[in-house]
Design a protein around this motif. Structure first.
Motif, short mmCIF file in Angstrom:
data_model
loop_
_atom_site.label_atom_id
_atom_site.label_comp_id
_atom_site.label_asym_id
_atom_site.label_seq_id
_atom_site.Cartn_x
_atom_site.Cartn_y
_atom_site.Cartn_z
N LEU A 37 48.08 22.11 78.46
CA LEU A 37 46.92 22.92 78.10
C LEU A 37 46.73 23.01 76.58
CD1 LEU A 37 47.05 25.86 80.68
CD2 LEU A 37 45.65 23.79 80.71
N VAL A 38 47.44 22.17 75.83
CA VAL A 38 47.21 22.08 74.39
C VAL A 38 45.78 21.60 74.15
CG1 VAL A 38 47.80 20.77 72.32
CG2 VAL A 38 49.62 21.71 73.75
N ASN A 39 45.10 22.21 73.19
CA ASN A 39 43.71 21.86 72.92
C ASN A 39 43.60 20.58 72.09
OD1 ASN A 39 40.85 22.86 73.16
ND2 ASN A 39 40.96 22.62 70.94
N TYR A 40 42.57 19.77 72.37
CA TYR A 40 42.23 18.60 71.58
C TYR A 40 40.83 18.80 71.02
CZ TYR A 40 46.09 15.53 73.09
OH TYR A 40 47.32 14.95 73.30
N ALA A 41 40.59 18.24 69.84
CA ALA A 41 39.26 18.33 69.22
C ALA A 41 38.90 17.02 68.54
CB ALA A 41 39.21 19.47 68.20
N THR A 42 37.61 16.74 68.44
CA THR A 42 37.10 15.54 67.77
C THR A 42 36.06 15.93 66.74
OG1 THR A 42 37.41 14.19 69.77
CG2 THR A 42 35.92 13.32 68.08
N PHE A 43 36.18 15.39 65.54
CA PHE A 43 35.15 15.54 64.51
C PHE A 43 34.40 14.21 64.39
CE2 PHE A 43 36.71 19.14 61.49
CZ PHE A 43 36.95 19.96 62.58
N PHE A 44 33.08 14.28 64.37
CA PHE A 44 32.23 13.14 64.08
C PHE A 44 31.74 13.35 62.64
CE2 PHE A 44 32.18 14.18 68.51
CZ PHE A 44 32.29 12.97 69.17
N TYR A 45 32.18 12.51 61.73
CA TYR A 45 31.93 12.78 60.33
C TYR A 45 31.45 11.53 59.59
CZ TYR A 45 36.53 10.61 59.50
OH TYR A 45 37.59 9.74 59.46
N THR A 57 35.08 8.92 63.73
CA THR A 57 35.58 10.00 64.57
C THR A 57 37.07 10.17 64.32
OG1 THR A 57 36.15 8.59 66.47
CG2 THR A 57 33.90 9.47 66.39
N SER A 58 37.54 11.39 64.50
CA SER A 58 38.97 11.67 64.44
C SER A 58 39.29 12.71 65.50
CB SER A 58 39.38 12.18 63.06
OG SER A 58 40.78 12.46 63.02
N THR A 59 40.30 12.44 66.31
CA THR A 59 40.71 13.33 67.39
C THR A 59 42.17 13.72 67.20
OG1 THR A 59 39.17 12.31 68.94
CG2 THR A 59 40.98 13.58 69.89
N ALA A 116 29.24 15.83 60.97
CA ALA A 116 27.95 15.82 61.65
C ALA A 116 27.99 16.66 62.93
CB ALA A 116 27.53 14.40 62.00
N VAL A 117 29.04 16.51 63.72
CA VAL A 117 29.16 17.19 65.01
C VAL A 117 30.64 17.44 65.26
CG1 VAL A 117 28.66 17.10 67.49
CG2 VAL A 117 27.17 15.89 65.90
N VAL A 118 30.96 18.52 65.95
CA VAL A 118 32.34 18.81 66.36
C VAL A 118 32.38 18.99 67.87
CG1 VAL A 118 34.22 20.53 66.28
CG2 VAL A 118 32.97 19.92 64.18
N TYR A 119 33.40 18.42 68.50
CA TYR A 119 33.67 18.71 69.90
C TYR A 119 35.09 19.26 69.99
CZ TYR A 119 35.01 18.50 74.73
OH TYR A 119 35.48 18.86 75.97
N THR A 120 35.25 20.35 70.70
CA THR A 120 36.58 20.92 70.95
C THR A 120 36.64 21.32 72.42
OG1 THR A 120 38.13 22.68 70.33
CG2 THR A 120 35.78 23.19 70.12
N GLU A 121 37.75 21.00 73.08
CA GLU A 121 37.83 21.26 74.52
C GLU A 121 37.58 22.74 74.81
OE1 GLU A 121 40.93 17.88 76.11
OE2 GLU A 121 41.75 19.65 75.11
#
Length: 235
Positions: A37-45, A57-59, A116-121
């Motif tokens: 259940l550790v969180n992962y996130a991605t930055f679109f930069y 992208t970096s995750t 530009a955009v961030v995604y985080t679970e």
């Protein structure tokens, strides 16, 4: 408020297992065989390139820091990120030569660098929300699938109607507004944990492929980046 917090939904094309936004997190989990259940996130930069801003992208997973901050620790050496002023998280600032002016997100964007955009679970937590406010331009989308509400995140996701509804619920339940909010946060965090745990069973079964899906929205955001800079990208 710099960013716009947006739940992606749970429809056939938008749920965690199928959304193109969560792809990089799912792929990283598969590569790492990490179904915790550790969180992962991605930055679109974007950083400057010969023909204009280039999308990367970096995750990263939560480790020493929360996942959003872990991503930042990786990308902060690129472009003009190394000059970022981060009042909410000084640890994330790189040293600058004496006399060098630190820049806010708009100042960094003026040099052709930006997220530009961030995604985080999980919904950005009360610790990461102030940090994201510092490093993102106003209106930057932060997408997520699983709720993790808190006192800081509520201002990014609760409308005036939500606040009024919570006040009425508190009265009807003979609770204070603050206690009703704490109960709401606890219940939705449990729901978020359960949702992520269930979704990861499918990820474990499919071991995500390495074929990257198209992200038209992210690309459009990058294509518009020069106009964002021209517009001032006000903080």
């Amino acid at each position: 408020m710099a960013f716009v917090s947006q739940w992606l939904g749970n429809g056939p094309a938008t749920n965690y297992q199928n959304s193109p936004w969560s792809f990089w997190c799912r792929n990283a989990r598969g590569a790492n065989a990490d179904f915790s259940l550790v969180n992962y996130a991605t930055f679109f930069y974007a950083i400057p390139g010969p023909a204009g801003p280039v999308l990367f992208t970096s995750t990263q997973a939560s480790n020493n820091y929360h996942s959003e901050k872990e991503v930042w620790m990786v990308i902060r050496v690129q472009g003009a990120f190394n000059r970022m002023d981060i009042p909410a998280w000084r640890t994330g600032e790189l040293p600058v030569p004496p006399g060098t002016l630190r820049l806010n997100a708009a100042g960094v964007a003026a040099l052709g660098t930006g997220i530009a955009v961030v995604y985080t679970e999980r919904q950005p937590c009360p610790t990461c929300s102030p940090f994201l406010n510092d490093v993102l331009l106003n209106g930057t989308m932060v997408y997520w699938h699983f709720p993790y509400p808190g006192a800081e995140t509520s201002k990014h996701s609760h409308s005036d109607d939500d606040i009024a509804t919570n006040a009425l619920m508190a009265i009807s339940n003979n609770k204070t507004y603050q206690q009703n909010m704490k109960d709401h946060q606890r219940d939705y965090r449990k729901e978020g944990n359960a949702g992520l745990r269930g979704a990861l069973r499918d990820v474990r079964g499919t071991q995500q492929s390495s074929i990257l899906p198209p992200l038209v929205t992210a690309q459009r955001r990058i294509d518009a980046f020069p106009s964002l800079v021209t517009a001032g990208g006000d903080e």
